[in-house]
Design an enzyme around this catalytic site. Structure first.
Site, PDB file in Angstrom:
ATOM      1  N   GLU A  66      55.695 -16.429  19.337  1.00 22.54           N
ATOM      2  CA  GLU A  66      55.235 -15.105  19.769  1.00 22.54           C
ATOM      3  C   GLU A  66      56.272 -14.061  19.364  1.00 22.54           C
ATOM      4  O   GLU A  66      57.436 -14.150  19.761  1.00 22.54           O
ATOM      5  CB  GLU A  66      55.055 -15.109  21.294  1.00 22.54           C
ATOM      6  CG  GLU A  66      54.836 -13.739  21.919  1.00 22.54           C
ATOM      7  CD  GLU A  66      53.491 -13.136  21.599  1.00 22.54           C
ATOM      8  OE1 GLU A  66      52.536 -13.387  22.357  1.00 22.54           O
ATOM      9  OE2 GLU A  66      53.404 -12.425  20.579  1.00 22.54           O
ATOM     10  N   HIS A 117      55.394 -10.702  19.691  1.00 21.87           N
ATOM     11  CA  HIS A 117      55.015  -9.512  20.463  1.00 21.87           C
ATOM     12  C   HIS A 117      54.951  -8.257  19.614  1.00 21.87           C
ATOM     13  O   HIS A 117      55.204  -7.144  20.096  1.00 21.87           O
ATOM     14  CB  HIS A 117      55.989  -9.296  21.631  1.00 21.87           C
ATOM     15  CG  HIS A 117      55.758 -10.219  22.779  1.00 21.87           C
ATOM     16  ND1 HIS A 117      56.666 -11.177  23.168  1.00 21.87           N
ATOM     17  CD2 HIS A 117      54.698 -10.345  23.604  1.00 21.87           C
ATOM     18  CE1 HIS A 117      56.196 -11.844  24.201  1.00 21.87           C
ATOM     19  NE2 HIS A 117      55.009 -11.366  24.480  1.00 21.87           N
ATOM     20  N   GLU A 134      52.645 -15.339  15.824  1.00 27.47           N
ATOM     21  CA  GLU A 134      51.784 -14.360  16.490  1.00 27.47           C
ATOM     22  C   GLU A 134      52.374 -12.962  16.396  1.00 27.47           C
ATOM     23  O   GLU A 134      53.552 -12.755  16.681  1.00 27.47           O
ATOM     24  CB  GLU A 134      51.570 -14.714  17.946  1.00 27.47           C
ATOM     25  CG  GLU A 134      50.666 -13.746  18.674  1.00 27.47           C
ATOM     26  CD  GLU A 134      50.215 -14.246  20.020  1.00 27.47           C
ATOM     27  OE1 GLU A 134      49.956 -15.464  20.147  1.00 27.47           O
ATOM     28  OE2 GLU A 134      50.134 -13.432  20.958  1.00 27.47           O
ATOM     29  N   GLU A 186      45.161  -9.613  20.190  1.00 26.69           N
ATOM     30  CA  GLU A 186      45.083  -9.271  21.612  1.00 26.69           C
ATOM     31  C   GLU A 186      44.938  -7.776  21.852  1.00 26.69           C
ATOM     32  O   GLU A 186      44.469  -7.359  22.901  1.00 26.69           O
ATOM     33  CB  GLU A 186      46.325  -9.793  22.336  1.00 26.69           C
ATOM     34  CG  GLU A 186      47.612  -9.153  21.940  1.00 26.69           C
ATOM     35  CD  GLU A 186      48.801  -9.828  22.604  1.00 26.69           C
ATOM     36  OE1 GLU A 186      49.238 -10.883  22.122  1.00 26.69           O
ATOM     37  OE2 GLU A 186      49.283  -9.314  23.620  1.00 26.69           O
ATOM     38  N   HIS A 212      43.044 -14.465  23.362  1.00 27.58           N
ATOM     39  CA  HIS A 212      44.175 -14.043  24.192  1.00 27.58           C
ATOM     40  C   HIS A 212      43.738 -14.136  25.651  1.00 27.58           C
ATOM     41  O   HIS A 212      42.596 -13.829  25.984  1.00 27.58           O
ATOM     42  CB  HIS A 212      44.559 -12.599  23.841  1.00 27.58           C
ATOM     43  CG  HIS A 212      45.704 -12.060  24.626  1.00 27.58           C
ATOM     44  ND1 HIS A 212      45.536 -11.147  25.646  1.00 27.58           N
ATOM     45  CD2 HIS A 212      47.025 -12.317  24.545  1.00 27.58           C
ATOM     46  CE1 HIS A 212      46.723 -10.854  26.152  1.00 27.58           C
ATOM     47  NE2 HIS A 212      47.637 -11.541  25.512  1.00 27.58           N
TER      48      HIS A 212
HETATM   49  O1  LIG Z   1      49.946 -13.696  25.954  1.00 29.65           O
HETATM   50  C1  LIG Z   1      50.273 -13.088  24.911  1.00 29.65           C
HETATM   51  O2  LIG Z   1      50.066 -13.475  23.746  1.00 29.65           O
HETATM   52  C2  LIG Z   1      50.915 -11.792  25.063  1.00 29.65           C
HETATM   53  O3  LIG Z   1      51.448 -11.269  24.107  1.00 29.65           O
HETATM   54  C3  LIG Z   1      50.883 -11.177  26.426  1.00 29.65           C
HETATM   55  C4  LIG Z   1      52.189 -11.116  27.046  1.00 29.65           C
HETATM   56  O4  LIG Z   1      52.850 -10.035  26.506  1.00 29.65           O
HETATM   57  C5  LIG Z   1      53.082 -12.262  26.932  1.00 29.65           C
HETATM   58  O5  LIG Z   1      52.791 -13.271  26.186  1.00 29.65           O
HETATM   59  C6  LIG Z   1      53.730 -12.597  28.238  1.00 29.65           C
HETATM   60  O6  LIG Z   1      54.991 -12.213  28.083  1.00 29.65           O
HETATM   61 MG   LIG Z   2      50.790 -12.166  22.270  1.00 32.56          MG
END
Ligand SMILES: O=C(O)C(=O)C[C@H](O)[C@H](O)CO
Ligand SMILES: [Mg+2]
Length: 393
Positions: A199, A201, A225, A251, A301
């Site tokens: 991830e 973000h 991701e 997402e 998501h």
């Molecule tokens: O769940 C995910 O893929 C997200 O990016 C949402 C949230 O930001 C995250 O993962 C939790 O920190």
């Molecule tokens: Mg995410």
């Protein structure tokens, strides 16, 4: 006499101790009641926007109240017509999404059918999940390894995590080495039989994202991701041409056209729409079909609360191009599981698909009332709300 929507209530629920949750300490539950007294449940996105989203739900309700809840296509079109300032308003689209989910719940309950039956029937009886939210307070490679070992021992065959600490926009050699050590530690402890997902973000510039891909590809992630900032389509195209590793994102998409942009541009390998902000079930099912036409698999998501989780499982059960399902379920605060009477447990790394009508779960309305929370979500100036608690170090 045609049944109509008589009220739409946005119910904010959450922790008395706002820092207790690893992520998403509140949920915005939407209750739709009809002229027959029937009730449907939906959920909207809480992150960073609880107040504006609650107000947006009130605005969207002005369109939906008085209309027949069965006419999900016409109702969403009517909202789009009135919304005017483009349906790209995140708040407005998550508000309409939540009411749409509740409408589908109502339809299913009225027909005595779980949603998957209205979406093509069962393509699978169980839904493979990957864990998120499991690594709160993890900083060192050993922290990540210890937590990952426990999650794998619970039967999960996929783990997603953000190994980038406090880095944002760009990452230096030190940051790359720290991320590499964390990912190596997880890969070493879970072995090759468990998928790992990285991830980002959506917080890096393309050059840093490419450097990260070079540093982590040896650990064979199932996907990277949101490697670059979400507005940076050119940067994503550059990443795609240089990184040679699978990308998942979606997402933050709002509406069908957003999804088409990424699909026709070949900008992703897996798409991760969120039913609570893509346009509800009505739009999510169209995104799934579009993805199918492009040979793209879906990994919804699913990072907020139990209504979102329940409706997502219903869609997972039916869609042909399912990849894997995100789940925070075992890492939620207990109240989120209790809200749906713990009816969607993760068993050996899978959700069993509920066959109750509508979204497939019952709601503990007494607890819902006890959990009513006022005010905005907990804000920590030292740590963005979108990271898993205690990892921005
Ligand atoms: O769940 C995910 O893929 C997200 O990016 C949402 C949230 O930001 C995250 O993962 C939790 O920190
Ligand atoms: Mg995410």
């Amino acid at each position: 006499m045609t049944e109509t929507i008589s009220s739409v209530d946005a119910i904010v629920v959450g922790e008395k101790n706002p820092t207790a949750a690893t992520w998403a300490g509140v949920s915005i539950i939407v209750k739709v009641t009809t002229s027959r007294g029937a009730v449907g449940w939906g959920e909207a996105v809480p992150t960073l926007r609880v107040g504006p989203v609650v107000e947006a739900i009130k605005e969207a309700a002005r369109v939906y109240v008085g209309r027949d809840p069965h006419n999900v296509e016409a109702n969403l079109r009517e909202w789009y017509k009135h919304d005017f300032y483009m349906a790209r308003s995140f708040e407005s689209t998550t508000a309409a999404s939540a009411i749409d989910i509740a409408s589908w719940d109502l339809i299913g309950k009225e027909l005595g059918a779980p949603l998957y039956e209205l979406l093509g029937g069962r393509s699978r009886d169980k839904v493979r999940v990957y864990a998120n939210g499991w690594y709160s307070d993890a900083v060192s490679p050993a922290d990540f390894a210890e937590k990952a070992r426990k999650v794998a021992a619970m039967g999960y065959t996929g783990l997603k995590f953000d190994p980038f600490g406090k880095y944002f926009d760009w990452i230096d050699e030190k940051g790359l080495e720290e991320a590499r050590a964390r990912v190596k530690a997880v890969r070493d402890v879970v072995g090759d039989g468990v998928d790992i997902m990285i991830e980002h973000h959506g917080r890096f510039n393309p050059n840093s994202a490419i450097a990260i891909a070079d540093a982590l590809s040896e650990f064979n992630p199932l996907f990277m991701e949101e490697p670059v900032h979400p507005e940076d389509l050119d940067g994503l195209a550059k990443y795609r041409s240089r990184a040679g590793i699978k990308v998942a994102l979606g997402e933050r998409l709002i509406g069908l056209k957003d999804a088409l942009t990424y699909l026709e541009g070949g900008l992703l390998d897996f798409i991760q729409p969120d039913i609570t902000n893509i346009g509800g079930v009505t739009i999510a099912r169209k995104v799934v079909a579009l993805a199918e036409a492009y040979g793209v698999e879906v990994a919804f998501h699913n990072a907020f609360g139990p209504i979102q989780n329940a409706v997502t499982i219903q869609m997972d059960a039916a869609i042909p191009n399912f990849l894997i399902q995100e789940s925070f379920y075992d890492f939620w605060p207990q109240w989120k599981r209790d809200l749906v009477n713990n009816e969607t447990p993760v068993v050996n790394g899978h959700y069993e698909v509920p066959s109750k009508p509508g979204i497939g779960v019952s709601i503990n309305e007494k607890l819902l009332e006890e959990l009513r929370a006022a005010g905005p979500e907990y804000f920590n100036p030292e740590e963005p709300v979108w990271v898993v608690r205690g990892t921005w170090k």
